[in-house]
Design an enzyme around this catalytic site. Sequence first.
Site, PDB file in Angstrom:
ATOM      1  N   PRO A  54     -10.808   3.665   7.366  1.00  0.00           N
ATOM      2  CG  PRO A  54     -10.981   5.983   7.129  1.00  0.00           C
ATOM      3  CD  PRO A  54     -10.153   4.815   6.727  1.00  0.00           C
ATOM      4  CG  ASP A 144       1.059   4.491  -8.211  1.00  0.00           C
ATOM      5  OD1 ASP A 144       1.371   3.380  -8.632  1.00  0.00           O
ATOM      6  OD2 ASP A 144       0.121   5.164  -8.658  1.00  0.00           O
TER       7      ASP A 144
HETATM    8  C1  LIG Z   1       7.135   0.719  -9.006  1.00  0.00           C
HETATM    9  C2  LIG Z   1       5.690   0.203  -8.775  1.00  0.00           C
HETATM   10  C3  LIG Z   1       5.528   0.242  -7.251  1.00  0.00           C
HETATM   11  C4  LIG Z   1       4.332  -0.499  -6.711  1.00  0.00           C
HETATM   12  O1  LIG Z   1       3.240   0.089  -6.731  1.00  0.00           O
HETATM   13  O2  LIG Z   1       4.531  -1.642  -6.222  1.00  0.00           O
HETATM   14  C5  LIG Z   1       4.674   1.039  -9.498  1.00  0.00           C
HETATM   15  C6  LIG Z   1       4.749   2.392  -9.642  1.00  0.00           C
HETATM   16  C7  LIG Z   1       3.918   3.236 -10.390  1.00  0.00           C
HETATM   17  N1  LIG Z   1       2.775   2.837 -11.039  1.00  0.00           N
HETATM   18  C8  LIG Z   1       2.251   3.898 -11.719  1.00  0.00           C
HETATM   19  C9  LIG Z   1       1.151   3.886 -12.558  1.00  0.00           C
HETATM   20  C10 LIG Z   1       0.419   2.793 -12.959  1.00  0.00           C
HETATM   21  N2  LIG Z   1       0.465   1.544 -12.361  1.00  0.00           N
HETATM   22  C11 LIG Z   1      -0.355   0.708 -13.033  1.00  0.00           C
HETATM   23  C12 LIG Z   1      -0.590  -0.663 -12.731  1.00  0.00           C
HETATM   24  C13 LIG Z   1       0.202  -1.491 -11.935  1.00  0.00           C
HETATM   25  N3  LIG Z   1       1.317  -1.091 -11.245  1.00  0.00           N
HETATM   26  C14 LIG Z   1       1.951  -2.144 -10.711  1.00  0.00           C
HETATM   27  C15 LIG Z   1       3.145  -2.105 -10.032  1.00  0.00           C
HETATM   28  C16 LIG Z   1       3.994  -1.020  -9.826  1.00  0.00           C
HETATM   29  N4  LIG Z   1       3.666   0.279 -10.009  1.00  0.00           N
HETATM   30  C17 LIG Z   1       5.398  -1.191  -9.351  1.00  0.00           C
HETATM   31  C18 LIG Z   1       6.342  -1.519 -10.514  1.00  0.00           C
HETATM   32  C19 LIG Z   1       5.852  -2.648 -11.409  1.00  0.00           C
HETATM   33  C20 LIG Z   1       6.821  -3.064 -12.437  1.00  0.00           C
HETATM   34  O3  LIG Z   1       8.016  -3.141 -12.124  1.00  0.00           O
HETATM   35  O4  LIG Z   1       6.433  -3.398 -13.568  1.00  0.00           O
HETATM   36  C21 LIG Z   1       1.240  -3.437 -11.058  1.00  0.00           C
HETATM   37  C22 LIG Z   1       2.115  -4.188 -12.078  1.00  0.00           C
HETATM   38  C23 LIG Z   1       1.030  -4.375  -9.888  1.00  0.00           C
HETATM   39  C24 LIG Z   1       0.157  -3.849  -8.765  1.00  0.00           C
HETATM   40  O5  LIG Z   1       0.197  -2.684  -8.405  1.00  0.00           O
HETATM   41  O6  LIG Z   1      -0.549  -4.716  -8.229  1.00  0.00           O
HETATM   42  C25 LIG Z   1      -0.104  -2.923 -11.676  1.00  0.00           C
HETATM   43  C26 LIG Z   1      -0.616  -3.711 -12.918  1.00  0.00           C
HETATM   44  C27 LIG Z   1      -1.208  -5.016 -12.444  1.00  0.00           C
HETATM   45  C28 LIG Z   1      -2.004  -5.727 -13.489  1.00  0.00           C
HETATM   46  O7  LIG Z   1      -2.942  -5.166 -14.082  1.00  0.00           O
HETATM   47  O8  LIG Z   1      -1.712  -6.924 -13.671  1.00  0.00           O
HETATM   48  C29 LIG Z   1      -0.982   1.426 -14.099  1.00  0.00           C
HETATM   49  C30 LIG Z   1      -1.883   0.798 -15.140  1.00  0.00           C
HETATM   50  C31 LIG Z   1      -3.307   0.725 -14.761  1.00  0.00           C
HETATM   51  O9  LIG Z   1      -3.714   1.238 -13.713  1.00  0.00           O
HETATM   52  O10 LIG Z   1      -4.010   0.160 -15.603  1.00  0.00           O
HETATM   53  C32 LIG Z   1      -0.508   2.735 -14.045  1.00  0.00           C
HETATM   54  C33 LIG Z   1      -0.877   3.894 -14.993  1.00  0.00           C
HETATM   55  C34 LIG Z   1      -0.033   3.838 -16.279  1.00  0.00           C
HETATM   56  C35 LIG Z   1       1.393   4.339 -16.123  1.00  0.00           C
HETATM   57  O11 LIG Z   1       1.630   5.327 -15.438  1.00  0.00           O
HETATM   58  O12 LIG Z   1       2.296   3.676 -16.699  1.00  0.00           O
HETATM   59  C36 LIG Z   1       3.066   5.053 -11.448  1.00  0.00           C
HETATM   60  C37 LIG Z   1       2.865   6.429 -12.067  1.00  0.00           C
HETATM   61  C38 LIG Z   1       2.122   7.384 -11.142  1.00  0.00           C
HETATM   62  C39 LIG Z   1       2.239   8.797 -11.685  1.00  0.00           C
HETATM   63  O13 LIG Z   1       2.297   9.025 -12.896  1.00  0.00           O
HETATM   64  O14 LIG Z   1       2.314   9.692 -10.821  1.00  0.00           O
HETATM   65  C40 LIG Z   1       4.091   4.629 -10.609  1.00  0.00           C
HETATM   66  C41 LIG Z   1       5.194   5.481 -10.024  1.00  0.00           C
HETATM   67  C42 LIG Z   1       6.345   5.657 -10.962  1.00  0.00           C
HETATM   68  O15 LIG Z   1       6.466   4.960 -11.971  1.00  0.00           O
HETATM   69  O16 LIG Z   1       7.175   6.488 -10.624  1.00  0.00           O
HETATM   70  N1  LIG Z   2       0.519   0.590  -8.134  1.00  0.00           N
HETATM   71  C1  LIG Z   2      -0.676   0.670  -8.696  1.00  0.00           C
HETATM   72  O1  LIG Z   2      -1.131  -0.289  -9.275  1.00  0.00           O
HETATM   73  C2  LIG Z   2      -1.482   1.919  -8.628  1.00  0.00           C
HETATM   74  C3  LIG Z   2      -1.351   2.755  -7.566  1.00  0.00           C
HETATM   75  N2  LIG Z   2      -2.141   3.879  -7.401  1.00  0.00           N
HETATM   76  C4  LIG Z   2      -1.936   4.733  -6.193  1.00  0.00           C
HETATM   77  O2  LIG Z   2      -2.358   4.008  -5.021  1.00  0.00           O
HETATM   78  C5  LIG Z   2      -2.940   4.886  -4.074  1.00  0.00           C
HETATM   79  C6  LIG Z   2      -4.325   4.421  -3.704  1.00  0.00           C
HETATM   80  O3  LIG Z   2      -5.135   4.404  -4.844  1.00  0.00           O
HETATM   81  P1  LIG Z   2      -6.699   4.091  -4.775  1.00  0.00           P
HETATM   82  O4  LIG Z   2      -6.933   2.801  -4.097  1.00  0.00           O
HETATM   83  O5  LIG Z   2      -7.253   4.306  -6.117  1.00  0.00           O
HETATM   84  O6  LIG Z   2      -7.174   5.285  -3.793  1.00  0.00           O
HETATM   85  P2  LIG Z   2      -8.600   5.691  -3.152  1.00  0.00           P
HETATM   86  O7  LIG Z   2      -8.591   7.143  -2.987  1.00  0.00           O
HETATM   87  O8  LIG Z   2      -9.732   5.031  -3.882  1.00  0.00           O
HETATM   88  O9  LIG Z   2      -8.552   4.987  -1.727  1.00  0.00           O
HETATM   89  C7  LIG Z   2      -7.727   5.433  -0.700  1.00  0.00           C
HETATM   90  C8  LIG Z   2      -8.037   4.652   0.549  1.00  0.00           C
HETATM   91  O10 LIG Z   2      -7.164   5.063   1.588  1.00  0.00           O
HETATM   92  C9  LIG Z   2      -7.928   5.332   2.750  1.00  0.00           C
HETATM   93  N3  LIG Z   2      -7.252   6.323   3.609  1.00  0.00           N
HETATM   94  C10 LIG Z   2      -7.064   7.626   3.381  1.00  0.00           C
HETATM   95  N4  LIG Z   2      -6.436   8.196   4.441  1.00  0.00           N
HETATM   96  C11 LIG Z   2      -6.234   7.220   5.333  1.00  0.00           C
HETATM   97  C12 LIG Z   2      -5.637   7.165   6.626  1.00  0.00           C
HETATM   98  N5  LIG Z   2      -5.142   8.250   7.224  1.00  0.00           N
HETATM   99  N6  LIG Z   2      -5.613   5.991   7.266  1.00  0.00           N
HETATM  100  C13 LIG Z   2      -6.145   4.863   6.693  1.00  0.00           C
HETATM  101  N7  LIG Z   2      -6.699   4.861   5.479  1.00  0.00           N
HETATM  102  C14 LIG Z   2      -6.749   6.034   4.809  1.00  0.00           C
HETATM  103  C15 LIG Z   2      -9.266   5.815   2.234  1.00  0.00           C
HETATM  104  O11 LIG Z   2     -10.268   5.715   3.239  1.00  0.00           O
HETATM  105  C16 LIG Z   2      -9.450   4.848   1.074  1.00  0.00           C
HETATM  106  O12 LIG Z   2      -9.958   3.623   1.545  1.00  0.00           O
HETATM  107  C17 LIG Z   2      -2.940   6.280  -4.720  1.00  0.00           C
HETATM  108  O13 LIG Z   2      -1.819   6.968  -4.204  1.00  0.00           O
HETATM  109  C18 LIG Z   2      -2.752   6.000  -6.198  1.00  0.00           C
HETATM  110  O14 LIG Z   2      -2.019   7.024  -6.826  1.00  0.00           O
HETATM  111  C19 LIG Z   2      -3.111   4.130  -8.324  1.00  0.00           C
HETATM  112  C20 LIG Z   2      -3.277   3.328  -9.438  1.00  0.00           C
HETATM  113  C21 LIG Z   2      -2.447   2.193  -9.713  1.00  0.00           C
END
Ligand SMILES: C[C@@]1(CC(=O)O)c2cc3[nH]c(cc4nc(cc5[nH]c(cc(n2)[C@H]1CCC(=O)O)[C@@](C)(CC(=O)O)[C@@H]5CCC(=O)O)C(CC(=O)O)=C4CCC(=O)O)c(CCC(=O)O)c3CC(=O)O
Ligand SMILES: NC(=O)C1=CN([C@@H]2O[C@H](COP(=O)(O)OP(=O)(O)OC[C@H]3O[C@@H](n4cnc5c(N)ncnc54)[C@H](O)[C@@H]3O)[C@@H](O)[C@H]2O)C=CC1
Length: 335
Positions: A54, A144
């Site tokens: 949205p 995540d």
């Molecule tokens: C499996 C994966 C799947 C995917 O999302 O693709 C995944 C999963 C999960 N992330 C979680 C948390 C956080 N993720 C980040 C950050 C990043 N996460 C990224 C990738 C991935 N995250 C994939 C594996 C990557 C690998 O193999 O290393 C990065 C590298 C790339 C990107 O997302 O672009 C990006 C850094 C980019 C950068 O800065 O360069 C931070 C740090 C922060 O936000 O500062 C936190 C908080 C700290 C902590 O929790 O450790 C949780 C817990 C949620 C909970 O607790 O419920 C899960 C779920 C779980 O682990 O079960």
């Molecule tokens: N892998 C990573 O690096 C990380 C992953 N996450 C996870 O990623 C997810 C998104 O995080 P944020 O961007 O911070 O969330 P946010 O809450 O800021 O944004 C969510 C977005 O999804 C949209 N949305 C919600 N319902 C929708 C629907 N039915 N159809 C289309 N769009 C919809 C909202 O309008 C909003 O633009 C969360 O589940 C969070 O836990 C969070 C931190 C790090």
Amino acid sequence: MSGEYPLVEPTGSLLLAWQVSRESILLVGAGPVASSRLYHLVCAQPRKIYVVAPDDDNVDPEMRYRMTADPDAGAGGNGGVEIEWIKRKYSEHDHADLQLVLQDGQGGGGGGLGMVLVATDDATLSTRICAECRRLRIPVNVADVPPECDFYFGSVLRRGALSVMVSTNGKGPRIAARLRRRIEKSIPDGAGEAIARVGDLRAALRRVEPGKGNDAIAQRMQWMIRVSDQWSIEQLARMDPDMRHRVLQGWATDSAPSYYDVAPARINSLAALGLRAGRAVGLLGPGGSCPVDRDPDGNVRRCPFVLGMTGFVTGLVTASVAVAAWHRYSSMSRR
Ligand SMILES: C[C@@]1(CC(=O)O)c2cc3[nH]c(cc4nc(cc5[nH]c(cc(n2)[C@H]1CCC(=O)O)[C@@](C)(CC(=O)O)[C@@H]5CCC(=O)O)C(CC(=O)O)=C4CCC(=O)O)c(CCC(=O)O)c3CC(=O)O
Ligand SMILES: NC(=O)C1=CN([C@@H]2O[C@H](COP(=O)(O)OP(=O)(O)OC[C@H]3O[C@@H](n4cnc5c(N)ncnc54)[C@H](O)[C@@H]3O)[C@@H](O)[C@H]2O)C=CC1
């Protein structure tokens, strides 16, 4: 025997550089996480990106900027990639958005829908999208939620055509980012430029020798290896079209010109000055060649001083031990 081969690390991930230029990609959500996904997507240059989210206050500002950027905004905007923003919630009951992208991707010579990325705060929606993607055999990533990921994102650094991704296989994403920052510091300046110049040289070589047979390929590869190994990263970064032209002349004579063979005269005379100065203070050998053997990046391959010193010290230690043992033996036999 088995010690010679690398140990198997059972990571569970295969790191690849997936080519998406013929594919469409669907991204659901527009928050900060979706915004980071979108940045990596535009760098990857797919055929088209569809975003379903949205148009409200939750849209990340960088994401809004890229989605609304002029197609000509270049590297600062969408990188020339077409982005279609479908401004509503994803229709989870009929998956109409998924169907729309699927059908669009199949026409116009496209490679179809390559992947789906979900980055919303709605876990039920994510699970439904993931199930539908798996039914349709479309690779999916739900941010995540590892069980709902067919592939993970990693921490990525980019310098031109160079990309380095750090993956911890889901174990520690924040550590991945820290390690990426460390690696970033160790990458020499000009690495991106050097890669671009090598790309130019390889393309030019293929124009000179376009052969597709095994012999032509083997010859091209051997020559490229010889040239690449002679140039440091910094030198490669400085290879301008004129120098490239002169390097390519080496192909005809089966020689691999070094940087100093083709660099402009000014640089060559400076290098000659350096050599003379080095010889004068006795740092360099008589032929001007440094006795310490280094690769073009300055890493020591072989150092006669170190080898010599190591031999000397080992000899000294062995002799001392032998003399001490002899003394002990002779004083014992005297008693
Ligand atoms: C499996 C994966 C799947 C995917 O999302 O693709 C995944 C999963 C999960 N992330 C979680 C948390 C956080 N993720 C980040 C950050 C990043 N996460 C990224 C990738 C991935 N995250 C994939 C594996 C990557 C690998 O193999 O290393 C990065 C590298 C790339 C990107 O997302 O672009 C990006 C850094 C980019 C950068 O800065 O360069 C931070 C740090 C922060 O936000 O500062 C936190 C908080 C700290 C902590 O929790 O450790 C949780 C817990 C949620 C909970 O607790 O419920 C899960 C779920 C779980 O682990 O079960
Ligand atoms: N892998 C990573 O690096 C990380 C992953 N996450 C996870 O990623 C997810 C998104 O995080 P944020 O961007 O911070 O969330 P946010 O809450 O800021 O944004 C969510 C977005 O999804 C949209 N949305 C919600 N319902 C929708 C629907 N039915 N159809 C289309 N769009 C919809 C909202 O309008 C909003 O633009 C969360 O589940 C969070 O836990 C969070 C931190 C790090």
